[in-house]
Design a protein around this motif. Structure first.
Motif, PDB file in Angstrom:
ATOM      1  N   ARG A 543       0.712  -1.011  -0.367  1.00 34.94           N
ATOM      2  CA  ARG A 543      -0.396   0.264   0.156  1.00 34.94           C
ATOM      3  C   ARG A 543       1.128   0.762  -0.116  1.00 34.94           C
ATOM      4  O   ARG A 543       0.913   2.452  -0.751  1.00 34.94           O
ATOM      5  CB  ARG A 543      -1.155   0.318   0.857  1.00 34.94           C
ATOM      6  N   ALA A 544       1.754   1.277   1.130  1.00 34.18           N
ATOM      7  CA  ALA A 544       2.779   2.635   0.903  1.00 34.18           C
ATOM      8  C   ALA A 544       3.892   2.429  -0.407  1.00 34.18           C
ATOM      9  O   ALA A 544       3.346   3.753  -1.019  1.00 34.18           O
ATOM     10  CB  ALA A 544       3.795   1.788   1.482  1.00 34.18           C
ATOM     11  N   VAL A 545       3.678   1.582  -2.156  1.00 35.13           N
ATOM     12  CA  VAL A 545       4.342   1.611  -2.781  1.00 35.13           C
ATOM     13  C   VAL A 545       3.357   2.496  -3.561  1.00 35.13           C
ATOM     14  O   VAL A 545       3.670   2.891  -4.250  1.00 35.13           O
ATOM     15  CB  VAL A 545       5.425   0.479  -3.196  1.00 35.13           C
ATOM     16  N   LEU A 546       2.543   1.455  -3.825  1.00 39.02           N
ATOM     17  CA  LEU A 546       1.171   1.810  -4.142  1.00 39.02           C
ATOM     18  C   LEU A 546       0.567   3.458  -4.071  1.00 39.02           C
ATOM     19  O   LEU A 546       0.264   4.054  -5.177  1.00 39.02           O
ATOM     20  CB  LEU A 546      -0.136   0.748  -4.006  1.00 39.02           C
ATOM     21  N   ASP A 547       1.073   4.052  -2.652  1.00 37.30           N
ATOM     22  CA  ASP A 547       0.634   5.887  -2.556  1.00 37.30           C
ATOM     23  C   ASP A 547       1.506   5.933  -3.489  1.00 37.30           C
ATOM     24  O   ASP A 547       1.115   7.646  -4.314  1.00 37.30           O
ATOM     25  CB  ASP A 547       0.927   5.523  -0.996  1.00 37.30           C
ATOM     26  N   ARG A 548       2.348   5.881  -4.202  1.00 35.39           N
ATOM     27  CA  ARG A 548       3.267   6.629  -5.175  1.00 35.39           C
ATOM     28  C   ARG A 548       2.821   6.420  -6.386  1.00 35.39           C
ATOM     29  O   ARG A 548       3.070   7.256  -7.701  1.00 35.39           O
ATOM     30  CB  ARG A 548       4.590   6.368  -4.617  1.00 35.39           C
ATOM     31  N   GLN A 553      -1.723   7.069 -11.418  1.00 33.50           N
ATOM     32  CA  GLN A 553      -3.434   6.847 -12.256  1.00 33.50           C
ATOM     33  C   GLN A 553      -4.311   8.308 -12.208  1.00 33.50           C
ATOM     34  O   GLN A 553      -5.152   8.400 -12.703  1.00 33.50           O
ATOM     35  CB  GLN A 553      -3.443   5.618 -11.237  1.00 33.50           C
ATOM     36  N   ARG A 554      -4.309   8.548 -11.045  1.00 32.20           N
ATOM     37  CA  ARG A 554      -4.964   9.782 -11.077  1.00 32.20           C
ATOM     38  C   ARG A 554      -5.230  11.098 -11.937  1.00 32.20           C
ATOM     39  O   ARG A 554      -6.236  11.403 -13.049  1.00 32.20           O
ATOM     40  CB  ARG A 554      -5.228  10.654  -9.811  1.00 32.20           C
ATOM     41  N   ALA A 555      -3.999  11.664 -12.499  1.00 32.19           N
ATOM     42  CA  ALA A 555      -3.835  12.256 -13.545  1.00 32.19           C
ATOM     43  C   ALA A 555      -4.513  11.929 -15.601  1.00 32.19           C
ATOM     44  O   ALA A 555      -4.495  12.220 -15.703  1.00 32.19           O
ATOM     45  CB  ALA A 555      -2.023  12.577 -13.681  1.00 32.19           C
ATOM     46  N   PHE A 574      -6.944  -3.423 -13.293  1.00 33.04           N
ATOM     47  CA  PHE A 574      -6.093  -4.053 -13.527  1.00 33.04           C
ATOM     48  C   PHE A 574      -5.600  -5.975 -14.234  1.00 33.04           C
ATOM     49  O   PHE A 574      -6.592  -6.676 -13.402  1.00 33.04           O
ATOM     50  CB  PHE A 574      -4.668  -4.158 -12.535  1.00 33.04           C
ATOM     51  N   ASP A 575      -5.237  -6.241 -15.094  1.00 33.27           N
ATOM     52  CA  ASP A 575      -5.184  -6.951 -15.859  1.00 33.27           C
ATOM     53  C   ASP A 575      -4.013  -8.544 -15.486  1.00 33.27           C
ATOM     54  O   ASP A 575      -4.327  -9.798 -15.535  1.00 33.27           O
ATOM     55  CB  ASP A 575      -6.319  -7.294 -16.562  1.00 33.27           C
ATOM     56  N   PRO A 576      -2.923  -7.841 -16.176  1.00 35.24           N
ATOM     57  CA  PRO A 576      -1.747  -9.375 -16.565  1.00 35.24           C
ATOM     58  C   PRO A 576      -1.346  -9.143 -15.563  1.00 35.24           C
ATOM     59  O   PRO A 576      -1.181  -9.033 -14.219  1.00 35.24           O
ATOM     60  CB  PRO A 576      -0.895  -7.740 -17.219  1.00 35.24           C
ATOM     61  N   PRO A 577      -0.883 -10.924 -15.651  1.00 35.30           N
ATOM     62  CA  PRO A 577       0.090 -11.401 -14.658  1.00 35.30           C
ATOM     63  C   PRO A 577       1.370 -10.836 -14.437  1.00 35.30           C
ATOM     64  O   PRO A 577       1.310  -9.976 -15.221  1.00 35.30           O
ATOM     65  CB  PRO A 577       0.276 -13.099 -15.273  1.00 35.30           C
ATOM     66  N   TYR A 632      -6.082  -3.178  -6.565  1.00 35.88           N
ATOM     67  CA  TYR A 632      -7.225  -2.198  -7.237  1.00 35.88           C
ATOM     68  C   TYR A 632      -8.192  -1.232  -6.415  1.00 35.88           C
ATOM     69  O   TYR A 632      -9.180  -0.746  -6.964  1.00 35.88           O
ATOM     70  CB  TYR A 632      -8.485  -3.422  -7.212  1.00 35.88           C
ATOM     71  N   ASP A 633      -7.226  -1.341  -4.653  1.00 37.12           N
ATOM     72  CA  ASP A 633      -7.678  -0.554  -4.143  1.00 37.12           C
ATOM     73  C   ASP A 633      -7.561   1.011  -4.386  1.00 37.12           C
ATOM     74  O   ASP A 633      -8.266   2.365  -4.398  1.00 37.12           O
ATOM     75  CB  ASP A 633      -7.459  -0.304  -2.420  1.00 37.12           C
ATOM     76  N   MET A 634      -6.145   1.277  -5.260  1.00 37.10           N
ATOM     77  CA  MET A 634      -5.581   2.133  -5.380  1.00 37.10           C
ATOM     78  C   MET A 634      -6.009   2.765  -6.520  1.00 37.10           C
ATOM     79  O   MET A 634      -5.867   3.665  -7.086  1.00 37.10           O
ATOM     80  CB  MET A 634      -4.068   1.467  -5.304  1.00 37.10           C
ATOM     81  N   GLN A 635      -6.305   1.879  -7.732  1.00 33.30           N
ATOM     82  CA  GLN A 635      -7.289   2.459  -9.219  1.00 33.30           C
ATOM     83  C   GLN A 635      -8.618   3.097  -9.100  1.00 33.30           C
ATOM     84  O   GLN A 635      -8.786   3.804  -9.408  1.00 33.30           O
ATOM     85  CB  GLN A 635      -7.519   1.332  -9.797  1.00 33.30           C
ATOM     86  N   ALA A 636      -9.486   2.135  -7.780  1.00 31.40           N
ATOM     87  CA  ALA A 636     -10.481   2.841  -7.443  1.00 31.40           C
ATOM     88  C   ALA A 636     -10.471   4.357  -6.598  1.00 31.40           C
ATOM     89  O   ALA A 636     -11.381   4.838  -7.285  1.00 31.40           O
ATOM     90  CB  ALA A 636     -11.457   1.624  -6.665  1.00 31.40           C
ATOM     91  N   ARG A 637      -9.735   4.404  -6.103  1.00 28.74           N
ATOM     92  CA  ARG A 637      -9.469   5.830  -5.674  1.00 28.74           C
ATOM     93  C   ARG A 637      -8.533   6.970  -6.535  1.00 28.74           C
ATOM     94  O   ARG A 637      -9.035   7.636  -6.760  1.00 28.74           O
ATOM     95  CB  ARG A 637      -8.313   5.472  -4.282  1.00 28.74           C
TER      96      ARG A 637
END
Length: 831
Positions: A543-548, A553-555, A574-577, A632-637
């Protein structure tokens, strides 16, 4: 008389006569009569010649149902013999009469008697000596004198043309142009207007629009003392038609016949409802119209002509929309190789993304980016592309791969970017040690050499042939606006980046039907962060890394939403392995170890642990969302915060979130709960109000079969036919190109299922999924978003099953809009 019985030329000549044009007396032989002639049953030749008077001279021309199907060449001056020569000399002069006889003997010898053309050439001076020599040559080659009876001559001409039509080569050629196996040939017998003799005599061809652009412009040639279409072959002696500073013109030499030709051109346009090319003869100052055929035209001209005819109220708009082949629009969207250019083919493959581009050979994505930075156009050549190559594909002018099919990674991304692409060029060899490629014939091309990729034909050419630029003019826009009035199914675009979205907007897509968010992660800046996330040991670390990554993504989403203001945007999570984000070679592993500050052995072990035997059937899509929910949490946010940002700017957008690779209702339940939780948290934190729709990408057979349960928790079902086809067939789309052509040739499959939607198999799963989806939720929105979405068969299928929209690559949107309109109009006409 009808084109179905006597052929298009006969029908056209009948109409020209009824319009009052000076057409010489004409007799038409039907398909049945010509078929009997081919079997040896000639009609009464004396009766056939009787309407043409005593000692007639006639011509015979083919009359197939569709002029594009071709036919044997015309034969002129039938009836010429020693007696007719003697009669004509006092009237038109010895030179002219002898020239007519010589032309007939030459044509008869080559096309009827099938003699060697080398032995029958027209002399510079048509005199009695040269005529006697040609007649003697004929007798020597055939052991019999040249036939003198006009009825015999005509009978042999008719028999020869009828049998030529039934020949194997001719049959294969016209079948390649779309003619049915049993297509018939009519023949037209017409009194000769000589075009040689005293006074102003000659022949010519005139058309009233430019074949390349479709714009009004008189073009053609006229040649004095000539017959047939000789004027087009003798440009040195031929006259221009209109006044021209480069030389004399027909308009100046023969103003009255020229004025008549202009009048007849407009008459043809109004009465025949088409732009025609007219073949004419002037005989001692008198104009004769011999024939009129539809003007051959480029894709650009076909659009311009159809729109102009409709705007002038000559044809209705519905007919204008039906007249243009959708493939013609695809050509207009991209640069094309000039059809007159010489083609030096290195290798051929599968045409995966249309258009043509020239560039210097590069073998890696990094080389492509470096080339683009230097301002040098390049062609990216790969064995096959991976997501890591996307940056290089963006930088390249074209992409060429040895492996893959029409839905492989290179093909899908190439079409999305509008970059010409050829895949499956299996005869190509990449020589990495020496830095270059080797073609089918053994020729070697080094990195930096210029090649041209023709993604329309699938040919790779040496050098840089001349190009024709894309032509999105007013007629193009007008035709598509009319198409939108008639179509009854929505058309969206698959768009992953702001550039894709701009293209979709320019082509009037009704929104984005598939935004593949993983393509946003392969930028250099983001790829490193993604790798850190993959190597994170705990949920909190991830989660800490995804916060970066969140602000990036928002932009991305904010830019997409702003471009597509007022429309729908469907974002696939997000879809790929995860292994696709990791290096596979030793140098890449060393770089990653340095970046992670970890021992090389530990990095290698971690990468190997993430590898799967079949990653396309492994932990990807919703499975990742459940196993590693932080992504998915990060992408939804990011989606929700971007939505709030554009709303604050007065932009309305209808956001749809799509969960990929779903095969069970519980997967949707878990994801909906998770995403709803993120939405509520964002609403509370931002004190904002927003709505969104949650749906599912149906791309597994089980997902289609369980659509009733799934639809209870999903507001829309979008069928991803690429993966659904793979899983239904148990066939990799990247490997199918190796053997699919053999399967199609032997009739195992009618078409490559990755190129044309398999209606019988995959289509049955889709229709079953649609039916069951509606049973679970009557108002569920249905769509197709795979690469099939822009094809005619898929659009017809979706209309039949009452889908709401199709989604396809941005550059296929205009084609899909026109195709959907044509299908709706045809259904209306057949109702």
């Amino acid at each position: 008389m009808s084109a179905e019985v006597h052929g298009g030329r006969a029908k056209c000549l009948q109409r020209l006569i009824r319009m009052g044009m000076p057409v010489p007396r004409t007799m038409a032989l039907s398909f049945d009569v010509v078929h009997r002639i081919a079997q040896g049953h000639l009609p009464d030749m004396e009766a056939l010649l009787a309407p043409f008077g005593e000692n007639p001279l006639v011509s015979v021309r083919p009359s197939s149902q569709d002029p594009d199907w071709g036919g044997p060449g015309a034969i002129l001056n039938i009836g010429m013999n020693d007696t007719r020569l003697a009669e004509m000399i006092p009237v038109i002069g010895e030179w002219a009469a002898t020239a007519v006889y010589l032309r007939f003997v030459q044509s008869y010898a080559i096309h009827v008697a099938r003699l060697d053309p080398e032995e029958f050439y027209l002399p510079d001076v048509p005199d009695a000596v040269s005529l006697r020599a040609m007649l003697d040559t004929y007798e020597l080659e055939t052991d019999e004198p040249f036939p003198q009876d006009p009825a015999t001559q005509l009978g042999e001409v008719l028999r020869s043309m009828a049998r030529a039509w039934d020949g194997t080569t001719a049959r294969l050629l016209r079948q390649a142009k779309g003619a049915p196996v049993d297509a018939g040939l009519g023949l037209v017998v017409q009194k000769m207007a000589l075009g040689v003799g005293h006074g102003e005599c000659g022949s010519g061809v005139i058309q009233y629009v430019d074949s390349a652009t479709g714009q009004p412009q008189i073009t053609g040639r006229y040649l004095g003392q000539s017959q047939g279409r000789e004027a087009l072959g003798d440009t040195d002696s031929a006259l221009y038609l209109t006044k021209d500073p480069r030389g004399p013109s027909l308009e100046e030499r023969c103003p009255e016949p020229f004025a008549q030709l202009k009048e007849y051109g407009e008459l043809c346009r109004r009465k025949l409802r088409e732009e025609m090319q007219v073949e004419f003869t002037i005989d001692d100052g008198t104009l004769h119209v011999l024939d009129a055929v539809r003007v051959q035209r480029s894709s650009r001209a076909s659009v311009a002509i159809a729109v102009a005819l409709a705007e002038d109220s000559i044809i209705p708009r519905e007919e204008a929309v039906l007249r243009v082949e959708p493939s013609a629009l695809s050509e207009l969207l991209h640069r094309q190789i000039d059809p007159r250019a010489t083609r030096d083919v290195i290798v051929s493959g599968i045409p995966a993304s249309p258009g043509a581009a020239t560039g210097r050979i590069v073998l890696t994505a990094n080389e492509a980016q470096a080339s683009a930075a230097r301002g040098e156009p390049c062609v990216l050549v790969r064995r096959e592309t991976t997501p890591e190559d996307i940056r290089g594909m963006h930088a390249a002018q074209a992409v060429l791969t040895m492996r893959g099919g029409v839905t492989s990674h290179a093909a899908v991304i190439g079409r999305g970017l509008g970059v010409p692409c050829i895949v499956g060029a299996s005869d190509l060899v990449i020589d990495r040690k020496r830095g270059g490629i080797i073609g089918r014939d053994g020729r070697r091309f080094a990195v930096g050499d210029l090649i041209t990729v023709d993604g329309t034909t699938g040919q790779v050419l040496a050098g840089s042939p001349p190009m024709l630029e894309a032509a999105l003019d007013g007629a193009f826009q007008t035709l598509l606006a009319w198409a939108d009035d008639f179509r009854d199914i929505g058309v969206r675009a698959n768009a992953d980046t702001p550039a894709d979205a701009h293209t979709a907007q320019n082509f009037a897509a009704e929104g984005i039907g598939l935004c593949r968010t993983e393509h946003m992660f392969f930028d250099d800046e983001r790829l490193g962060v993604m790798r850190e996330m993959i190597f994170a040991e705990s949920s909190d670390d991830r989660r800490a890394v995804l916060d970066r990554l969140l602000p990036m993504q928002r932009a991305d989403f904010q830019a997409l939403f702003a471009i597509m203001a007022g429309k729908n945007v469907c974002v696939r999570l997000f879809d790929p392995p995860l292994h696709e984000f990791l290096p596979a070679d030793k140098a890449g592993l060393r770089d990653l170890a340095e970046q992670m500050a970890l021992p090389l052995a530990a990095v290698t072990e971690r990468v190997n642990a993430l590898r799967e035997y079949n990653p396309m059937l492994g932990m990807r899509g919703v499975r990742l969302g459940i196993a590693i929910p932080e992504i998915y949490d990060m992408q939804a946010r990011a989606i929700f915060e971007a939505l709030i940002a554009v709303q604050s700017q007065g932009i309305t957008i209808d956001v749809e979130i799509m969960i990929p690779l779903v095969s069970a209702m519980r997967e949707v339940e878990l994801m909906r709960a998770r995403i709803d939780g993120v939405a509520n948290a964002v609403r509370a934190k931002k004190r904002a109000v927003f709505e969104y729709h949650l749906g599912v990408m149906v791309e597994t057979p089980r997902g289609a079969l369980r659509a009733q349960d799934i639809a209870e928790h999903a507001e829309f079902l979008s069928f991803g036919t690429n993966d659904l086809t793979q899983m239904t067939y148990g066939l990799s789309r990247d490997d199918a190109g190796r053997f699919m052509s053999a399967y199609v040739q032997q009739g195992v499959y009618a078409e490559d299922p990755f190129h044309t939607l398999d209606i019988e198999g995959v289509g049955e799963l889709v229709s079953l999924g649609a039916e069951r989806g509606r049973a679970g939720r009557p108002d569920v929105v249905l769509a197709i978003c795979g690469e099939h979405g822009g094809s005619r068969s898929a659009i017809a299928f979706c209309r039949e099953h009452k889908f709401d929209y199709v989604s396809c690559s941005p550059f296929r949107v205009p084609v899909a809009r026109l195709t959907a309109a044509q299908l709706a109009l045809q259904e209306r006409m057949n109702a």
